[in-house]
Write an enzyme that holds these catalytic residues in place. Structure first.
Site, PDB file in Angstrom:
ATOM      1  N   ASN A   2      28.757  42.865  52.105  1.00 48.66           N
ATOM      2  CA  ASN A   2      29.047  42.798  53.495  1.00 48.66           C
ATOM      3  C   ASN A   2      29.424  41.313  53.589  1.00 48.66           C
ATOM      4  O   ASN A   2      29.461  40.623  54.523  1.00 48.66           O
ATOM      5  CB  ASN A   2      28.197  43.029  54.602  1.00 48.66           C
ATOM      6  CG  ASN A   2      28.908  43.084  55.765  1.00 48.66           C
ATOM      7  OD1 ASN A   2      29.715  43.627  55.994  1.00 48.66           O
ATOM      8  ND2 ASN A   2      28.013  42.440  56.606  1.00 48.66           N
ATOM      9  N   GLY A   3      30.128  40.635  52.503  1.00 49.36           N
ATOM     10  CA  GLY A   3      30.330  39.166  52.717  1.00 49.36           C
ATOM     11  C   GLY A   3      31.708  39.011  52.960  1.00 49.36           C
ATOM     12  O   GLY A   3      32.366  37.894  53.243  1.00 49.36           O
ATOM     13  N   GLY A   4      32.720  40.074  53.042  1.00 47.92           N
ATOM     14  CA  GLY A   4      34.215  39.673  52.890  1.00 47.92           C
ATOM     15  C   GLY A   4      34.570  39.705  54.419  1.00 47.92           C
ATOM     16  O   GLY A   4      34.097  40.349  55.400  1.00 47.92           O
ATOM     17  N   GLN A   9      24.219  35.857  50.781  1.00 46.58           N
ATOM     18  CA  GLN A   9      24.237  35.447  49.485  1.00 46.58           C
ATOM     19  C   GLN A   9      24.576  33.768  49.536  1.00 46.58           C
ATOM     20  O   GLN A   9      24.726  33.365  50.635  1.00 46.58           O
ATOM     21  CB  GLN A   9      25.704  36.181  48.765  1.00 46.58           C
ATOM     22  CG  GLN A   9      27.000  35.557  49.442  1.00 46.58           C
ATOM     23  CD  GLN A   9      28.050  36.479  48.924  1.00 46.58           C
ATOM     24  OE1 GLN A   9      28.627  37.325  49.678  1.00 46.58           O
ATOM     25  NE2 GLN A   9      28.516  36.230  47.700  1.00 46.58           N
ATOM     26  N   ASN A  30      30.123  48.336  47.711  1.00 48.42           N
ATOM     27  CA  ASN A  30      30.821  47.623  48.961  1.00 48.42           C
ATOM     28  C   ASN A  30      31.127  48.384  50.131  1.00 48.42           C
ATOM     29  O   ASN A  30      31.098  49.748  50.097  1.00 48.42           O
ATOM     30  CB  ASN A  30      32.522  47.545  48.136  1.00 48.42           C
ATOM     31  CG  ASN A  30      32.628  47.021  46.894  1.00 48.42           C
ATOM     32  OD1 ASN A  30      31.434  46.112  46.628  1.00 48.42           O
ATOM     33  ND2 ASN A  30      33.660  46.824  46.227  1.00 48.42           N
ATOM     34  N   ILE A  31      31.063  47.826  51.136  1.00 45.74           N
ATOM     35  CA  ILE A  31      30.878  48.275  52.298  1.00 45.74           C
ATOM     36  C   ILE A  31      32.065  48.800  52.722  1.00 45.74           C
ATOM     37  O   ILE A  31      32.343  49.954  53.546  1.00 45.74           O
ATOM     38  CB  ILE A  31      30.533  47.065  53.486  1.00 45.74           C
ATOM     39  CG1 ILE A  31      30.279  47.965  54.841  1.00 45.74           C
ATOM     40  CG2 ILE A  31      31.667  46.260  53.712  1.00 45.74           C
ATOM     41  CD1 ILE A  31      28.960  47.757  55.220  1.00 45.74           C
ATOM     42  N   LYS A  35      41.138  48.729  51.030  1.00 44.14           N
ATOM     43  CA  LYS A  35      41.478  47.248  50.919  1.00 44.14           C
ATOM     44  C   LYS A  35      42.911  46.997  51.646  1.00 44.14           C
ATOM     45  O   LYS A  35      43.160  45.532  51.942  1.00 44.14           O
ATOM     46  CB  LYS A  35      41.976  47.006  49.430  1.00 44.14           C
ATOM     47  CG  LYS A  35      40.623  47.464  48.477  1.00 44.14           C
ATOM     48  CD  LYS A  35      39.564  46.457  48.465  1.00 44.14           C
ATOM     49  CE  LYS A  35      38.325  46.885  47.806  1.00 44.14           C
ATOM     50  NZ  LYS A  35      37.090  46.354  47.732  1.00 44.14           N
TER      51      LYS A  35
END
Length: 512
Positions: free
Chosen positions: A118-120, A194, A254-255, A399
């Site tokens: 969930n870093g994006g 992260q 990936n979320i 995406k």
């Protein structure tokens, strides 16, 4: 791996014969770059508040390791001729997996941890904040759907599968605010961050940051890719916590992959294997199509299964890599890893993932490099790794707005947070959709161009370019191409049926 940087070309060409004087110069240059970086990291560490210093020190140690490996790279990380044919049982067909008995599912799920990457941010789709809070269906976000899925699992099987979110410094604060709304649900949510690594000036090879206050100069820092998961999970204390609770595996995805829900058949394969040894690592792969030719693939190399990404491929073999017949599978980034094995590889320092060099130019024109790794690249560091060839339905990433069009349409219905393809669709593949970047790339613009989402049940291919809008109740079937030329606009009227049509800028509708 090949880097697109002139000033480091001499470091990664060292597989070519060079005079000994040149080699000495290179080695001295590398030592100097590393020594100067170490001095800068020490200076940055001195600006960190004391309570946070131990964690930042671990993150910087990880970065220094990446940087020194980057300096030592000597050409592509894969010798093409050494790639071996996949062994017969390296990739298991999902349809051969056994479904567990209902009475065993509760105990199996007690061994599981679900991890979402969930870093994006949602910036590429024109949204502010974490990507996971973009609404994708029925006013529900990626995070809402994930929470619904796991809460339903816990209620149905009377278990307590925890959800773990790996955030970045970009998404952490906003995510913590959002997850407060789930407090009343039967679900334990944990978060950890992260690592936060300094961006490096491409010319000087030194950090941009003047001090360690990330939010005072956010452009000087970056999250180093999802390959950082293993060490950050370990450093957070959560890994040890779950091992002590008796949990055995984590499922990582990936979320924004709406197909990545917990699969009981794969979990059963892991916990109750035919062979005596449990696999430490499973990568879900699916059949490669022409739309996936750049996706990572599974190979056998030096007698171990590993992930091969396009960035690792020598230029003269890129076409071979893209071949659907030579490499049949691609990585969905749905991964299952054994918790005690993660602990082992981190403590031994045996994680050796290929470095991805991400070149960027900042708004002020400064060229920087980001050193990143991919979570699936750790496969070769584990024992007994296998692939499972899963249905395409387990790979449904969002995406772009073209993906959003599909998941918002009548191709799918929603069941307890999971998207289910309509039984009315005659074949399992999803349509290929291409929407023009100038008018459809941002979510807000995209939504303004559809009075309602069209009927896509019988659509094979859609291309839209230019200033195009859609009325209510439009149906698209077969191959539909709509192109508005520069300065023109096309409005598809409400109730229109376009089947195998090309709509050109003069609004004539032609048979395709």
């Amino acid at each position: 791996m090949e880097f697109e940087m002139d000033h480091v070309q001499f470091w990664i060409r060292s597989h070519q014969r060079t005079p000994s004087g040149s080699r000495d110069f290179k080695e001295a240059t590398k030592r100097d770059a590393l020594a100067r970086l170490e001095v800068e990291l020490e200076r940055l560490l001195s600006t960190v508040p004391e309570p946070k210093q131990p964690l930042v020190e671990k993150e910087f140690a990880g970065f220094k390791n990446l940087f020194s490996r980057f300096l030592a790279e000597q050409g592509p990380s894969v010798t093409w001729e050494k790639i071996q044919k996949l062994p017969e049982h390296a990739v298991i067909d999902y349809t051969t997996l056994q479904t567990p008995t209902t009475d065993s599912i509760h105990h199996m799920l007690d061994k599981l941890v679900v991890v979402k990457l969930n870093g994006g941010l949602g910036t590429s789709m024109g949204c502010k904040g974490p990507k996971s809070v973009i609404q994708v269906r029925n006013e529900l976000t990626f995070l809402d759907l994930t929470v619904q899925q796991i809460e339903h699992l816990n209620k149905t099987y009377k278990c307590n599968v925890p959800l773990v979110l790996m955030n970045s410094f970009n998404t952490d604060e906003d995510t913590l605010k959002v997850i407060r709304k789930y407090r009343g649900l039967k679900l334990d949510i944990h978060t950890f961050n992260q690592s936060c690594h300094p961006r490096i000036n491409r010319e000087s090879l030194l950090p941009l940051a003047k001090d360690a206050d990330v939010h005072s100069d956010i452009e000087a820092w970056y999250p180093p890719g999802h390959g950082d998961f293993y060490e950050s999970f370990y450093n957070s204390g959560l890994l040890n916590k779950f091992i002590k609770e008796g949990r055995t595996y984590c499922f990582i995805s990936n979320i924004d992959n709406l197909g990545a829900n917990v699969d009981l058949n794969i979990l059963n394969l892991l916990l109750n294997p035919d062979q005596k040894e449990q696999s430490e690592f499973v990568m879900e792969v699916t059949d490669k199509t022409r739309a996936d030719v750049k996706g990572g693939t599974l190979i056998q190399y030096e007698d171990k299964l590993r992930l091969l990404e396009i960035a690792q491929v020598p230029k003269e073999h890129v076409d071979d890599f893209k071949s659907v017949s030579q490499f049949k599978f691609f990585n969905t980034n749905n991964l299952w890893a054994k918790l005690d094995a993660i602990k082992r590889v981190v403590e031994r320092g045996s994680l050796n993932m290929e470095i991805i060099v991400n070149n960027k130019s900042l708004a002020d024109g400064v060229n920087v490099i980001q050193l990143e790794t991919a979570v699936g690249a750790a496969m070769k560091c584990f024992e007994g790794g296998i692939g499972v060839n899963v249905p395409r339905s387990r790979f449904l990433p969002v995406k772009k707005t073209s993906d959003l069009l599909l998941v918002m349409s009548n191709l799918y219905s929603l069941s307890h947070g999971s998207l289910v393809m309509s039984s009315q669709r005659m074949f399992p593949s999803t349509p290929l959709v291409k929407l023009g970047d100038n008018h459809f790339a941002k979510v807000k613009e995209f939504l303004n161009r559809f009075a309602t989402i069209p009927d896509l049940i019988e659509l094979d291919h859609l291309t839209v370019s230019g200033d195009v809008t859609f009325g209510r109740g439009v149906s698209l079937k077969g191959t539909v191409i709509i192109i508005a030329n520069h300065g023109e606009r096309i409005d598809i009227p409400s109730g229109a049926l376009l089947e195998n049509k090309i709509v050109s800028g003069n609004l004539r509708i032609l048979d395709h």
